[in-house]
Design a protein around this motif. Structure first.
Motif, PDB file in Angstrom:
ATOM      1  N   GLU A   1      11.318  -5.023 -52.164  1.00 35.11           N
ATOM      2  CA  GLU A   1      11.819  -5.820 -52.343  1.00 35.11           C
ATOM      3  C   GLU A   1      10.747  -6.293 -50.792  1.00 35.11           C
ATOM      4  O   GLU A   1      11.040  -7.387 -50.417  1.00 35.11           O
ATOM      5  CB  GLU A   1      12.535  -4.437 -50.847  1.00 35.11           C
ATOM      6  CG  GLU A   1      13.374  -4.046 -52.665  1.00 35.11           C
ATOM      7  CD  GLU A   1      15.139  -3.599 -51.432  1.00 35.11           C
ATOM      8  OE1 GLU A   1      14.865  -3.645 -49.995  1.00 35.11           O
ATOM      9  OE2 GLU A   1      15.965  -3.102 -52.070  1.00 35.11           O
TER      10      GLU A   1
ATOM     11  N   GLY B   1      10.839  -3.149 -64.408  1.00 40.63           N
ATOM     12  CA  GLY B   1      11.997  -3.743 -64.089  1.00 40.63           C
ATOM     13  C   GLY B   1      11.650  -5.162 -64.828  1.00 40.63           C
ATOM     14  O   GLY B   1      12.722  -6.191 -63.681  1.00 40.63           O
ATOM     15  N   GLU B   2      10.778  -5.494 -65.167  1.00 38.86           N
ATOM     16  CA  GLU B   2      10.849  -6.429 -65.784  1.00 38.86           C
ATOM     17  C   GLU B   2      10.819  -7.062 -67.002  1.00 38.86           C
ATOM     18  O   GLU B   2      10.161  -6.485 -68.154  1.00 38.86           O
ATOM     19  CB  GLU B   2       9.116  -7.531 -65.561  1.00 38.86           C
ATOM     20  CG  GLU B   2       9.306  -8.918 -65.133  1.00 38.86           C
ATOM     21  CD  GLU B   2       7.703  -9.316 -64.954  1.00 38.86           C
ATOM     22  OE1 GLU B   2       7.831 -10.451 -64.418  1.00 38.86           O
ATOM     23  OE2 GLU B   2       6.818  -8.876 -64.989  1.00 38.86           O
TER      24      GLU B   2
ATOM     25  N   ARG C   1       8.905   3.857 -71.592  1.00 36.07           N
ATOM     26  CA  ARG C   1       9.042   2.459 -70.745  1.00 36.07           C
ATOM     27  C   ARG C   1       8.781   1.072 -70.762  1.00 36.07           C
ATOM     28  O   ARG C   1       8.583   1.315 -69.296  1.00 36.07           O
ATOM     29  CB  ARG C   1       8.837   3.968 -69.632  1.00 36.07           C
ATOM     30  CG  ARG C   1       7.278   4.235 -69.435  1.00 36.07           C
ATOM     31  CD  ARG C   1       6.289   5.236 -68.501  1.00 36.07           C
ATOM     32  NE  ARG C   1       5.309   5.386 -68.981  1.00 36.07           N
ATOM     33  CZ  ARG C   1       4.210   4.964 -67.423  1.00 36.07           C
ATOM     34  NH1 ARG C   1       4.857   4.839 -66.343  1.00 36.07           N
ATOM     35  NH2 ARG C   1       2.647   5.441 -68.010  1.00 36.07           N
TER      36      ARG C   1
ATOM     37  N   ARG D   1      21.752  -8.031 -73.639  1.00 35.71           N
ATOM     38  CA  ARG D   1      22.405  -6.849 -72.681  1.00 35.71           C
ATOM     39  C   ARG D   1      21.579  -6.270 -72.598  1.00 35.71           C
ATOM     40  O   ARG D   1      21.415  -5.221 -71.430  1.00 35.71           O
ATOM     41  CB  ARG D   1      23.505  -6.845 -73.190  1.00 35.71           C
ATOM     42  CG  ARG D   1      24.897  -8.303 -73.148  1.00 35.71           C
ATOM     43  CD  ARG D   1      26.237  -8.234 -72.880  1.00 35.71           C
ATOM     44  NE  ARG D   1      26.601  -7.239 -74.305  1.00 35.71           N
ATOM     45  CZ  ARG D   1      26.682  -8.404 -74.604  1.00 35.71           C
ATOM     46  NH1 ARG D   1      27.043  -9.586 -74.984  1.00 35.71           N
ATOM     47  NH2 ARG D   1      27.844  -7.666 -76.128  1.00 35.71           N
TER      48      ARG D   1
ATOM     49  N   ARG E   1      17.843  -6.005 -70.582  1.00 32.16           N
ATOM     50  CA  ARG E   1      18.196  -6.075 -69.532  1.00 32.16           C
ATOM     51  C   ARG E   1      18.765  -5.207 -68.908  1.00 32.16           C
ATOM     52  O   ARG E   1      18.153  -4.703 -67.619  1.00 32.16           O
ATOM     53  CB  ARG E   1      19.562  -7.496 -69.355  1.00 32.16           C
ATOM     54  CG  ARG E   1      18.982  -8.397 -69.053  1.00 32.16           C
ATOM     55  CD  ARG E   1      20.510  -9.692 -68.626  1.00 32.16           C
ATOM     56  NE  ARG E   1      19.880 -11.152 -69.101  1.00 32.16           N
ATOM     57  CZ  ARG E   1      20.122 -11.618 -70.315  1.00 32.16           C
ATOM     58  NH1 ARG E   1      21.187 -11.272 -70.432  1.00 32.16           N
ATOM     59  NH2 ARG E   1      20.343 -12.756 -70.294  1.00 32.16           N
ATOM     60  N   ARG E   2      19.401  -4.427 -69.694  1.00 31.55           N
ATOM     61  CA  ARG E   2      19.563  -2.756 -68.848  1.00 31.55           C
ATOM     62  C   ARG E   2      18.600  -1.607 -68.784  1.00 31.55           C
ATOM     63  O   ARG E   2      17.947  -0.798 -67.959  1.00 31.55           O
ATOM     64  CB  ARG E   2      21.202  -2.047 -69.737  1.00 31.55           C
ATOM     65  CG  ARG E   2      22.241  -2.694 -69.884  1.00 31.55           C
ATOM     66  CD  ARG E   2      23.702  -1.259 -70.427  1.00 31.55           C
ATOM     67  NE  ARG E   2      23.293  -1.471 -71.552  1.00 31.55           N
ATOM     68  CZ  ARG E   2      24.143  -2.002 -72.510  1.00 31.55           C
ATOM     69  NH1 ARG E   2      24.764  -3.233 -71.922  1.00 31.55           N
ATOM     70  NH2 ARG E   2      23.557  -1.842 -74.097  1.00 31.55           N
TER      71      ARG E   2
ATOM     72  N   ALA F   1      15.563  -3.267 -68.677  1.00 27.67           N
ATOM     73  CA  ALA F   1      14.573  -3.521 -67.535  1.00 27.67           C
ATOM     74  C   ALA F   1      15.190  -2.816 -66.300  1.00 27.67           C
ATOM     75  O   ALA F   1      14.857  -1.993 -65.426  1.00 27.67           O
ATOM     76  CB  ALA F   1      14.302  -4.652 -67.962  1.00 27.67           C
ATOM     77  N   GLU F   2      16.133  -2.901 -65.540  1.00 28.19           N
ATOM     78  CA  GLU F   2      17.263  -2.344 -64.619  1.00 28.19           C
ATOM     79  C   GLU F   2      17.351  -0.972 -64.372  1.00 28.19           C
ATOM     80  O   GLU F   2      17.258  -0.237 -63.650  1.00 28.19           O
ATOM     81  CB  GLU F   2      18.827  -2.805 -64.847  1.00 28.19           C
ATOM     82  CG  GLU F   2      19.010  -4.342 -64.781  1.00 28.19           C
ATOM     83  CD  GLU F   2      20.597  -4.404 -65.071  1.00 28.19           C
ATOM     84  OE1 GLU F   2      21.235  -3.312 -65.319  1.00 28.19           O
ATOM     85  OE2 GLU F   2      21.372  -5.531 -64.489  1.00 28.19           O
ATOM     86  N   GLY F   3      17.158  -0.261 -65.561  1.00 27.17           N
ATOM     87  CA  GLY F   3      17.163   1.757 -65.623  1.00 27.17           C
ATOM     88  C   GLY F   3      15.006   1.741 -65.443  1.00 27.17           C
ATOM     89  O   GLY F   3      14.791   2.848 -65.438  1.00 27.17           O
ATOM     90  N   GLY F   4      15.078   0.209 -65.123  1.00 26.35           N
ATOM     91  CA  GLY F   4      12.585   0.954 -64.716  1.00 26.35           C
ATOM     92  C   GLY F   4      11.720   0.046 -65.471  1.00 26.35           C
ATOM     93  O   GLY F   4      10.400   1.064 -65.992  1.00 26.35           O
TER      94      GLY F   4
ATOM     95  N   GLU G   1      11.552 -13.230 -67.651  1.00 26.06           N
ATOM     96  CA  GLU G   1      11.803 -13.305 -65.681  1.00 26.06           C
ATOM     97  C   GLU G   1       9.456 -14.272 -66.005  1.00 26.06           C
ATOM     98  O   GLU G   1       9.327 -15.041 -64.575  1.00 26.06           O
ATOM     99  CB  GLU G   1      11.005 -12.260 -65.100  1.00 26.06           C
ATOM    100  CG  GLU G   1      12.255 -11.894 -64.749  1.00 26.06           C
ATOM    101  CD  GLU G   1      12.521 -10.195 -64.354  1.00 26.06           C
ATOM    102  OE1 GLU G   1      11.767 -10.165 -63.184  1.00 26.06           O
ATOM    103  OE2 GLU G   1      12.928  -9.286 -65.083  1.00 26.06           O
TER     104      GLU G   1
END
Length: 504
Positions: free
Chosen positions: A3, A37-38, A168, A189, A192-193, A195-198, A216
């Protein structure tokens, strides 16, 4: 990234990697970072080195120089299984399944859940497979044998394999090549899930709009060398294409005006019970008619029945007024009908034969005399079409299996275009082909139509259908639901008809 914007260690990194085969350099100084995440795009023309990068990451190839790092530490895979054990899953462009095993057995091949006594827990395997398909939104029966499944369903099985392995780092090499718009969005979809999971995803596609929508960052290769790595938002479409091909590509779809002539192909009441029903349409000489619809709508099955690969229960087909017998491809070819199939590896090529032999198979009479092959004539015909389509090869005598997927597709196109047919059916003509080659294929199809050939084009890329077709036929669940001229055909009207709603 954190962040606070601090740099984080890549899950996987290629650092200054070189790889050669014989005297040919496939990669020269390629560097690439995949972050948790990417979704990271890998772009380039066929032969740019993308497949070699995938095989290095997947443990199939070892770098000649440079290094691969996992979590910042240098690592050298002993092979694909070693890469899998370290959390890497590769979804290749071509599905790799055991056709006589069930879907569940293919999904869990090599990692089957076990009961006491080390017996396979088939109930758990079926249950987990069903859960995976539920998460993908795809109704595939885990107990079904995979033989006969569509390429789209086979690709979904490959995706389920990676999910079952809890990978992973996931490499997707052209996963959307045989998927329609709806299936592509479902895959996005899922991606993206993940990636959101790491997870870190490397996504390869020749469809530039997919890269722009999903990814990205992008790394571009050309002739085995790194051109650039940049945020996707920093590259517009023209800049991305220029990086890939080394030149500007002005027009993806040729500017053409159709001048339809006589009816080249007439299909009347074509029916195959349980697959499609009462399909009727015409394709005139000099026009390109697009056949659209979601995967499973019956598009390819209609084409196969027209050509005679599959039988038909009712209906008639004529080419230039000449009736075609059902289930007789040889008669169809003699009548002037040619068909480029959807699945090049299973239906379009004999992988162990040479490039030149594959390129001339439909024209054996033109390259032989008294039943004996004329090697010089065969090489001349094959050489002409491989040059026209820009096939990247070392020698015409090499097995066609040595070519990349996109170049194999070009050989399939070339061998049928060389017959100069009266009617040409092309099923996914640019599947797995890079943007530069797409321009060439589109120009070839436009040129064929301008020369008076009737072209029926099936494509899962709606933009391709809209950009190339003079008329668009739309199928839904085995029936034609709309016939739209160029002015009426929009993404909205086609998708309404493809999903069973009124096209108006």
């Amino acid at each position: 990234m954190t962040e606070a914007g601090e740099p984080v260690t890549a899950l996987l990194e290629l650092r200054d990697v070189h790889k050669s085969f014989d005297a040919v350099w496939a990669l020269r100084g390629v560097s690439l970072e995949l972050h948790a995440g990417e979704v990271h795009a890998l772009a380039g023309e066929n032969g740019a080195g993308k497949s070699t990068v995938v095989r290095v990451i997947g443990g199939e190839h070892q770098p000649d120089a440079g290094e691969l790092l996992l979590d910042g530490e240098p690592h050298r895979f002993a092979g694909p299984r070693d890469a899998q054990r370290h959390g890497i899953a590769v979804i290749h462009q071509e599905p790799t399944q055991f056709p006589d095993l069930t879907v569940a057995e293919n999904v869990f091949m090599g990692r089957q859940p076990l009961r006491s006594g080390r017996r396979i827990d088939r109930a758990a395997m079926r249950r987990r497979t069903a859960e995976l398909f539920d998460s993908l939104g795809v109704p595939i029966d885990p107990d079904r044998v995979t033989r006969g499944l569509s390429i789209a369903d086979q690709q979904i099985i490959e995706i389920a394999k990676s999910l079952a392995a809890d990978a992973r780092i996931i490499v997707m090499d052209e996963p959307t090549a045989a998927l329609s718009t709806v299936e592509v969005q479902r895959l996005f979809r899922v991606a993206r899930r993940l990636a959101e999971g790491g997870a870190a995803l490397l996504f390869i596609s020749h469809r530039l709009e997919e890269l722009e929508e999903l990814c990205e960052r992008v790394t571009v290769l050309r002739d085995g060398e790194l051109v650039t790595t940049a945020p996707m938002a920093d590259l517009d479409r023209d800049g991305l294409v220029r990086s890939m091909v080394g030149r500007a590509v002005e027009v993806l779809f040729p500017d053409r005006t159709a001048e339809p002539g006589d009816e080249g192909l007439v299909v009347d009441g074509l029916t195959r019970t349980g697959v499609f029903h009462d399909v009727s349409f015409t394709v005139r000489r000099g026009e390109i008619v697009g056949l659209a619809g979601l995967v499973g709508s019956g598009r390819s099955e209609v084409a196969r029945a027209i050509f005679g690969v599959d039988g038909r229960d009712a209906g008639a087909v004529t080419v230039d007024g000449r009736p075609l017998r059902a289930g007789d491809p040889r008669a169809a070819i003699a009548a002037g009908l040619a068909m480029v199939p959807e699945d090049r590896r299973e239906q379009g090529l004999i992988l162990d034969l040479s490039i030149e032999r594959n390129a001339t198979l439909p024209r054996l009479s033109a390259v032989s005399r008294w039943g004996l092959m004329n090697p010089g004539r065969e090489r001349s015909v094959a050489g002409e079409w491989t040059r026209r389509l820009g096939v990247r090869l070392r020698r015409l005598t090499d097995p066609v299996a040595t070519l990349s997927g996109g170049n194999q597709q070009k050989v399939v196109l070339g061998k049928w275009l060389a017959t100069e047919p009266a009617v040409l059916i092309v099923d996914e003509p640019t599947r797995g082909i890079d943007v530069g080659a797409k321009v060439e294929v589109h120009a070839l199809l436009a040129d064929l139509a301008a020369r008076g050939i009737a072209v029926l084009m099936i494509s899962s890329e709606l933009s391709e259908v809209l950009g190339m077709a003079d008329r668009v036929l739309v199928m839904h669940e085995g029936r034609l639901t709309a016939e739209l001229d160029r002015a009426e055909a929009t993404e909205e009207t086609v998708m309404h008809a493809a999903t069973g709603r009124d096209a108006t």
